[in-house]
Structure formats: C-alpha cells, structure tokens
Scaffold this active site. Structure first.
Site, PDB file in Angstrom:
ATOM      1  N   HIS A 100       0.897  -1.011   0.404  1.00 26.58           N
ATOM      2  CA  HIS A 100      -0.165  -0.076  -0.088  1.00 26.58           C
ATOM      3  C   HIS A 100       1.067   0.779   0.121  1.00 26.58           C
ATOM      4  O   HIS A 100       2.077   1.397   0.721  1.00 26.58           O
ATOM      5  CB  HIS A 100      -1.228  -0.592   1.294  1.00 26.58           C
ATOM      6  CG  HIS A 100      -0.457  -0.124   2.448  1.00 26.58           C
ATOM      7  ND1 HIS A 100      -0.013  -0.976   3.108  1.00 26.58           N
ATOM      8  CD2 HIS A 100      -0.130   0.359   3.636  1.00 26.58           C
ATOM      9  CE1 HIS A 100       0.731  -1.425   4.759  1.00 26.58           C
ATOM     10  NE2 HIS A 100       0.444  -0.102   4.511  1.00 26.58           N
ATOM     11  N   HIS A 102       1.188   5.289   0.713  1.00 20.79           N
ATOM     12  CA  HIS A 102       0.173   6.600   1.666  1.00 20.79           C
ATOM     13  C   HIS A 102       0.277   7.854   0.860  1.00 20.79           C
ATOM     14  O   HIS A 102       1.100   8.003   0.155  1.00 20.79           O
ATOM     15  CB  HIS A 102       0.552   6.257   3.149  1.00 20.79           C
ATOM     16  CG  HIS A 102       0.988   5.636   3.706  1.00 20.79           C
ATOM     17  ND1 HIS A 102       0.034   4.678   4.722  1.00 20.79           N
ATOM     18  CD2 HIS A 102       2.033   3.985   3.968  1.00 20.79           C
ATOM     19  CE1 HIS A 102       0.188   3.877   5.560  1.00 20.79           C
ATOM     20  NE2 HIS A 102       1.195   3.366   4.951  1.00 20.79           N
TER      21      HIS A 102
HETATM   22  P1  5GP Z   1       1.076   0.856   7.090  1.00 23.58           P
HETATM   23  O1  5GP Z   1       2.319   0.770   8.890  1.00 23.58           O
HETATM   24  O2  5GP Z   1       1.143  -1.205   6.784  1.00 23.58           O
HETATM   25  O3  5GP Z   1       1.976   1.272   6.461  1.00 23.58           O
HETATM   26  O4  5GP Z   1       0.559   1.362   6.954  1.00 23.58           O
HETATM   27  C1  5GP Z   1      -1.097   0.434   7.575  1.00 23.58           C
HETATM   28  C2  5GP Z   1      -2.172   1.473   7.533  1.00 23.58           C
HETATM   29  O5  5GP Z   1      -3.525   1.116   7.157  1.00 23.58           O
HETATM   30  C3  5GP Z   1      -2.309   2.208   8.512  1.00 23.58           C
HETATM   31  O6  5GP Z   1      -2.671   4.109   8.725  1.00 23.58           O
HETATM   32  C4  5GP Z   1      -3.645   1.929   9.321  1.00 23.58           C
HETATM   33  O7  5GP Z   1      -4.512   3.434   9.962  1.00 23.58           O
HETATM   34  C5  5GP Z   1      -4.474   1.684   8.355  1.00 23.58           C
HETATM   35  N1  5GP Z   1      -5.609   0.217   8.383  1.00 23.58           N
HETATM   36  C6  5GP Z   1      -5.255  -0.375   9.592  1.00 23.58           C
HETATM   37  N2  5GP Z   1      -6.342  -1.905   9.265  1.00 23.58           N
HETATM   38  C7  5GP Z   1      -7.260  -0.194   8.291  1.00 23.58           C
HETATM   39  C8  5GP Z   1      -8.846  -0.378   7.827  1.00 23.58           C
HETATM   40  O8  5GP Z   1      -8.749  -1.620   8.394  1.00 23.58           O
HETATM   41  N3  5GP Z   1      -9.242  -0.149   6.920  1.00 23.58           N
HETATM   42  C9  5GP Z   1      -8.199   1.370   6.426  1.00 23.58           C
HETATM   43  N4  5GP Z   1      -9.058   2.028   5.822  1.00 23.58           N
HETATM   44  N5  5GP Z   1      -7.112   1.668   7.358  1.00 23.58           N
HETATM   45  C10 5GP Z   1      -6.738   0.779   7.645  1.00 23.58           C
END
Ligand code: 5GP
Length: 138
Positions: A100, A102
């Site tokens: 993903h 951001h």
């Molecule tokens: P990472 O730290 O893996 O780069 O970011 C994961 C992101 O996914 C975080 O910013 C978190 O807030 C978001 N996230 C986690 N669970 C969910 C969810 O169930 N729905 C949505 N829309 N975002 C999520």
C-alpha cells in the site's frame, strides 16, 4: 487468498471509504489518518505483500493511480503538499501485509516531522554507492 484486512476490503467483506477503483487497483481512506484525506492505494492482487513481490504490472498500475490521486488529494483538501510513502516489511513500519502506498496531505505548520536525517561518516557515501550499484548489477 490470504485473507488480510486489505484483501477483505477489496472483496467487500470489510467496509471502507473508497475514492477510486479500477481493474487492478483500489484507493480508500486510511482509517487512522495522519491528516484528514490520508489515502491508501493498493493492488487488488491478493497474493502479494510488499514492493519485493509485487508484479511489475500491478506496480505500474498502482503508480498511475498514485500520480492522479496525489493531485486530487492536494486539490480536494486545499493542502500545501503531499507525502507519498510506502512501508515494506515489519522493521520498516509495515503493519498490514499487503502492498500500500500512503498519500498524505500536508499543511503548513501541521507539525509532522517525518524524516529525521543522519550524517554520513567520511567515505561512507562512496561505499553505499558501490554496494547499491553492485546489488543492481547482480
Ligand atoms: P502501514 O503501517 O502498514 O504502512 O500502514 C497501514 C495503514 O493501514 C495504517 O495507516 C492504518 O491506519 C491503516 N489501516 C489498518 N487497518 C485498516 C482498516 O481496516 N481500514 C482502513 N481503511 N485502514 C486501515
């Protein structure tokens, strides 16, 4: 299918605030935004985890969407800029095991300090340059 959270969002088994969707890619609001409008762009492919195993086709599709959405998010939020970020693997801060990107709208004076910089030791830059060039060549 691995059944990760984002795979469930793609499959419609979990709700999300979708902002864009096409054959390969989905974009939706992050549930815990760094700033309002913080958007995640993901490949729909359920079999990939991060930048290291994503097929180039999915990566290119995702990048095209990021390019469009960065401008849309900035415009929609009347933001002063955007950060584009991707965490890959646990120790780089990846929490959700599905690729993903951001897109984070930024505002003058929002107080976020995302990049604490270090200084190179003498000679270290050249060593880093060679190591990366060698890795690219093998
Ligand atoms: P990472 O730290 O893996 O780069 O970011 C994961 C992101 O996914 C975080 O910013 C978190 O807030 C978001 N996230 C986690 N669970 C969910 C969810 O169930 N729905 C949505 N829309 N975002 C999520």
């Amino acid at each position: 299918m691995r059944g990760c959270i984002f795979c469930k969002i793609v499959a419609g088994e979990l709700p999300s605030y979708k902002v864009y969707e096409d054959e390969r890619t989905l974009a939706f609001l992050d549930i815990n935004p760094i700033n309002p409008g913080h958007t995640l762009v993901i490949p729909k492919n359920p079999d990939v985890r991060n930048i290291f195993d994503i097929p180039k086709r999915d990566w290119v599709a995702m990048m095209e969407v990021v390019h469009e959405l960065a401008a849309a998010v900035e415009k929609a939020l009347d933001a002063d800029g955007v950060n584009i970020m991707m965490n890959n693997r646990e120790h780089a801060g990846q929490v959700v095991d599905h690729p993903h990107i951001h897109i984070i709208p930024r505002f003058k004076g929002d107080g976020l300090q995302l990049w604490p910089h270090k200084k190179y030791k003498p000679g270290e830059e050249g060593i880093m340059q060679k190591r990366i060039q060698q890795a690219l060549a093998t």
